[in-house]
Design an enzyme around this catalytic site. Structure first.
Site, mmCIF file in Angstrom:
data_model
loop_
_atom_site.group_PDB
_atom_site.id
_atom_site.type_symbol
_atom_site.label_atom_id
_atom_site.label_comp_id
_atom_site.label_asym_id
_atom_site.label_seq_id
_atom_site.Cartn_x
_atom_site.Cartn_y
_atom_site.Cartn_z
ATOM 1 N N GLU A 73 -14.419 29.056 -2.900
ATOM 2 C CA GLU A 73 -13.986 29.305 -4.286
ATOM 3 C C GLU A 73 -13.467 28.086 -5.038
ATOM 4 O O GLU A 73 -12.928 28.222 -6.136
ATOM 5 C CB GLU A 73 -12.943 30.433 -4.334
ATOM 6 C CG GLU A 73 -13.536 31.769 -3.895
ATOM 7 C CD GLU A 73 -12.645 32.975 -4.141
ATOM 8 O OE1 GLU A 73 -11.454 32.799 -4.382
ATOM 9 O OE2 GLU A 73 -13.182 34.105 -4.086
HETATM 10 C C1 BMA Z 1 -11.025 35.852 -1.869
HETATM 11 C C2 BMA Z 1 -10.817 35.135 -0.576
HETATM 12 C C3 BMA Z 1 -9.377 34.977 -0.235
HETATM 13 C C4 BMA Z 1 -8.558 36.141 -0.649
HETATM 14 C C5 BMA Z 1 -9.390 37.298 -1.060
HETATM 15 C C6 BMA Z 1 -8.594 38.472 -1.520
HETATM 16 O O1 BMA Z 1 -10.958 34.995 -2.904
HETATM 17 O O2 BMA Z 1 -11.512 33.941 -0.611
HETATM 18 O O3 BMA Z 1 -8.887 33.813 -0.818
HETATM 19 O O4 BMA Z 1 -7.717 36.505 0.360
HETATM 20 O O5 BMA Z 1 -10.199 36.888 -2.087
HETATM 21 O O6 BMA Z 1 -7.876 38.196 -2.689
#
Ligand code: BMA
Length: 818
Positions: A422
């Site tokens: 991300e």
């Molecule tokens: C995504 C994952 C984590 C996170 C999850 C829930 O962005 O990459 O960073 O725990 O969402 O929010």
């Protein structure tokens, strides 16, 4: 080569920082590999950090400096002999001393360190000390030097090479570990040792396996060196003139390694022996598998696909995201890992993504995946943050990447290297983030230059993706038509039915929260009354606004639960429904959509989280929903071109043929319309079946259901949301029969039963039910099997309404409230 572990006799003490009185000055026995929290728990000087609200009380440990010491006995280095002290992993900011000589300083948990101790090693007793500085203080100082960079959580986890979630995450505790987290050993050798063994594997169109073993030598003496490589009944040898060599072996007619569901997982032993003047001086063993992998990203009419192709076959990736299976990494046994991977396979998964805020997974993890045919996508360890590309971070990143690519290259299960989690949308899309950079580096060079270069150099057999999510060129990284996508509007902002508004090419993250099983919850949280907002409960709910999001996610679908136990069941059910809704949508779009990786398979501590399996290893209702939604053969009702359509998904090598029996019937069992639809779905594809209006148009939407059945596959289509339906709140009768190893519960539906579940852990902590979230038409019977070692005095507890429940019972809670 002689290797001796140095794991005994370790002691630990706090040497700086805000150490509480009872611990100050004390030396405690320490485990190596291990970590400070576990040593302090074992010495009974801190409570279990996972219990109730203790996590916060232990924040002082973040600021403490620690010292690990041991005395080991060894002989001094003989003339010409080399003696290395090898640490496979130090967590994290360490100074290593042997007999008072400083061997070195470390600041990266994700790599090993080797120290030449020829001059420090003594005959007899040797004192080894590892001093660990507060990682948090180090990270703050590092950040002050590098410049502040945005991150998703408060601590500067992005300024230090330490597991990011060690500093807390939206499902994990803020318990900053410290310790010697991987093995330590003394290696004594003369002549030479194998410093690197890196087998690269290919299979040609004639079915011949090619193994190119790249070797690196560490030499202490000049000799005639020969490397002998054996695999698949073949042997090759090569003279090693310099410090490197490549030995190639051809293995004709190799048996291919396949992902689970496509074929077997034959593994071949590979042995490398290093000879000096004909005498063996070092040996390395690996286990390899023969398969090819590419990701098809060639633009097509809808955009840019992201389809894994294994041995030439296109694979729909069914799986989940993987986080560390225990926040205290050193407690994770190979058996625990194996159980988790077994659970993944039993839930019809064929892929796990090792997420970038955790670790480069262990050999135990990869071995288990190799053996079971689970494909692994490994992130490089960058998550939800900007990362400085300057020293000292840059050098550490390169060193850890080199080491881990080399370590993992041997595993056939590994099919993708991915740059980060991300960080590309963080730069491109996350409000205000980019503006904070003021021209500073943010990691782009790692993801687009350094890491792909290292993968090309060390592991050209595998594909590399710059990030997850990723779209090529100047497109927004999370574009639904290109590459991988994360769907987080669902959960954060909108209802789960929103999954259908996008048809991503590969859904790499999507998920919904729910509480852990009842027994896990009550083992770890003891406060009374326990509610979704009671203080200790909230310690275990790390997601911002988590309770509200659970409630907002529930309200459009299920009745408002009357009490905590109903809340627990309803939110678990809603989690299961949400994720299954997503999976069925994504699978129905194969081959346009080529993957669905649920966020997340596992938990690292007792949490209200997106996990399917809780931290005490118990499957949540979500687990069963995933298993059904990932079944090789799936019937699902989906909207297509303004029409409600039955879609048959055949993720199997055999065609799926037969008849679909479809009925519209009342909850009471009166059949109002029927149809028989011929079914023919070629292997690994989908078919659309048109449903007539008499099946689709209910006379009373509150008490009718459309059921389509073909073999074991079945789709249930309701005409409204549960909260608006006129379910019979007592829709079944049930009997319990003791059987070997447990109990059989025979359920007979007297009215339509939606999502029958048996919350077995409420009856005995080790009880597990074989299936749940099964829906039954009036008159149908179904048997659930509960495995347990417990002998129940009153087997009828298994049919207690809080144990044997269904969606209908949530409705009943609301009736009670009215
Ligand atoms: C995504 C994952 C984590 C996170 C999850 C829930 O962005 O990459 O960073 O725990 O969402 O929010």
């Amino acid at each position: 080569m002689m290797r001796t572990t140095v794991h005994d006799g370790w002691r630990l003490r706090a040497v700086g920082g805000p150490v509480p009185g009872p611990i100050a000055g004390r030396q405690l026995p320490a485990r190596v590999p291990g970590s400070t929290h576990l040593d302090l728990i074992a010495a009974h000087v801190i409570p279990d950090p996972y219990l109730d609200g203790h996590e916060a009380e232990l924040a002082w440990m973040h600021r403490v400096d620690w010292e690990y010491t041991t005395v080991f006995h060894a002989g001094a280095a003989a003339p010409g002999e080399r003696t290395d002290l090898v640490f496979d992993g130090l967590d994290t900011v360490a100074t290593v001393e042997l007999n008072g000589d400083v061997l070195g300083h470390t600041a990266n948990m994700h790599r090993g360190h080797r120290f030449d101790v020829r001059n420090s090693l003594r005959e007899g007793a040797n004192e080894l000390t590892v001093s660990l500085k507060s990682a948090l203080t180090y990270a703050e100082q590092a950040e002050a030097g590098l410049g502040r960079r945005q991150r998703a959580y408060p601590h500067p986890y992005n300024a230090i090479r330490k597991m990011a979630c060690s500093f807390g995450w939206d499902w994990g505790p803020d318990l900053q570990t410290a310790g010697i987290w991987k093995p330590v050993r003394l290696e004594r050798w003369d002549t030479a040792r194998l410093a690197q063994v890196r087998p690269l594997i290919a299979v040609d169109s004639a079915g011949t396996g090619h193994v190119d073993v790249h070797l690196e030598l560490d030499r202490a003496a000049d000799r005639e060196y020969t490397a002998v490589v054996e695999t698949g009944g073949r042997t090759e040898r090569a003279t090693v003139a310099g410090d490197t060599a490549t030995v190639s072996i051809l293995v004709p007619d190799v048996r291919l390694w396949w992902p689970v569901g496509y074929g077997d997982q034959p593994l071949y032993d590979l042995t490398v022996t290093l000879l000096a003047d004909g005498r063996p001086v070092d040996r390395a063993r690996r286990r390899i598998g023969f398969r090819t992998v590419t990701v098809d990203t060639a633009p097509d009419e809808t955009g840019t696909p992201f389809t894994f192709v294994i041995n030439g076959r296109r694979v729909f990736a069914k799986g989940a995201n993987w986080i560390p299976d225990d926040h205290f990494l050193t407690r994770i046994t190979p058996q625990r890992i194996a159980r988790r991977i077994d659970q993944a396979v039993d839930a019809n998964m064929n892929m796990l993504r090792v997420w970038g805020g955790g670790i480069y997974e262990t050999d135990d993890f990869y071995d288990a995946c190799d053996e079971r045919g689970v494909l692994v996508w490994q992130d490089f360890l960058f998550a939800c943050a900007f990362y400085a590309e300057e020293q000292p971070l840059r050098g550490e990143v390169e060193a850890e990447a080199r080491e881990n690519i080399t370590r993992l290259v041997t595993h056939p299960s590994l099919v993708l290297w991915n740059g980060n989690n991300e960080n590309l949308p963080a730069y491109a899309d996350w409000a205000g983030w980019r503006d904070t950079l003021a021209g500073r580096s943010w990691g782009h060079g790692y993801y687009t230059d350094l890491l792909p270069r290292l993968v090309a150099e060390l592991d050209p057999t595998r594909p590399y993706a710059p990030g997850s999510p990723y779209s090529p060129g100047d497109l927004p990284p999370n574009d639904a038509h290109h590459g991988t996508r994360h769907e987080w509007d669902v959960w954060n902002a909108v209802d789960y039915t929103h999954y259908r508004t996008h048809t991503p090419r590969f859904s790499a993250e999507f998920g919904f929260q729910g509480p852990p099983t009842w027994t896990t919850l009550h083992r770890w949280i003891h406060e009374q009354p326990l509610t979704p907002t009671s203080p200790a409960f909230l310690v275990h709910q790390k997601a911002g606004d988590g309770d509200d999001k659970l409630r907002r996610g529930l309200e459009p679908h299920l009745p408002v639960p009357a009490d905590f136990e109903q809340w627990h069941w309803a939110t678990q059910l809603n989690q299961a429904r949400a994720v299954a809704f997503g999976i069925e949508h994504f699978r129905s779009w194969w081959p346009r959509t080529a993957g669905a990786l649920v966020w997340q398979l596992n938990d690292c501590w007792p949490a209200i989280s997106w996990a399917a399996v809780d931290s005490d290893e118990r499957p949540k209702p979500l687990y069963y929903a995933i298993k059904h939604a990932f079944a090789p053969r799936l019937l699902t009702v989906q909207p297509r071109d303004d029409r409600t359509t039955l879609i048959a998904v055949n993720d199997h090598d055999q065609p799926w043929t037969g008849i679909v029996q479809a009925t519209r019937q009342t909850f009471a069992g009166q059949v109002l319309a029927t149809a028989e639809l011929p079914l023919h779905v070629p292997p690994r594809s989908t078919a659309h079946l048109d449903l007539d209006d008499d099946l689709l148009k209910p006379a009373d939407e509150r008490c009718e259901v459309l059921i389509a059945t073909a073999g074991d596959a079945r789709a249930h289509h309701l005409f409204g949301e549960d909260r608006d339906l006129d379910y019979d709140p007592f829709p079944f009768t049930a009997d319990v029969t003791p059987i070997t190893g447990g109990y059989r519960i025979d359920v007979r539906a007297t009215s339509y039963v939606r999502d029958l579940a048996l919350l077995a852990d409420k009856v005995a902590p080790d009880a597990v039910v074989d299936d749940m979230l099964v829906s039954l038409a009036a008159g149908e019977s179904y048997s659930l099997l509960v495995r347990t070692s417990a002998t129940l005095d009153q087997p009828s507890v298994l049919v207690r309404p809080d144990v044997l429940c269904c969606a209908n019972t949530v409705a009943r809670a609301e009736d009670r409230q009215r």
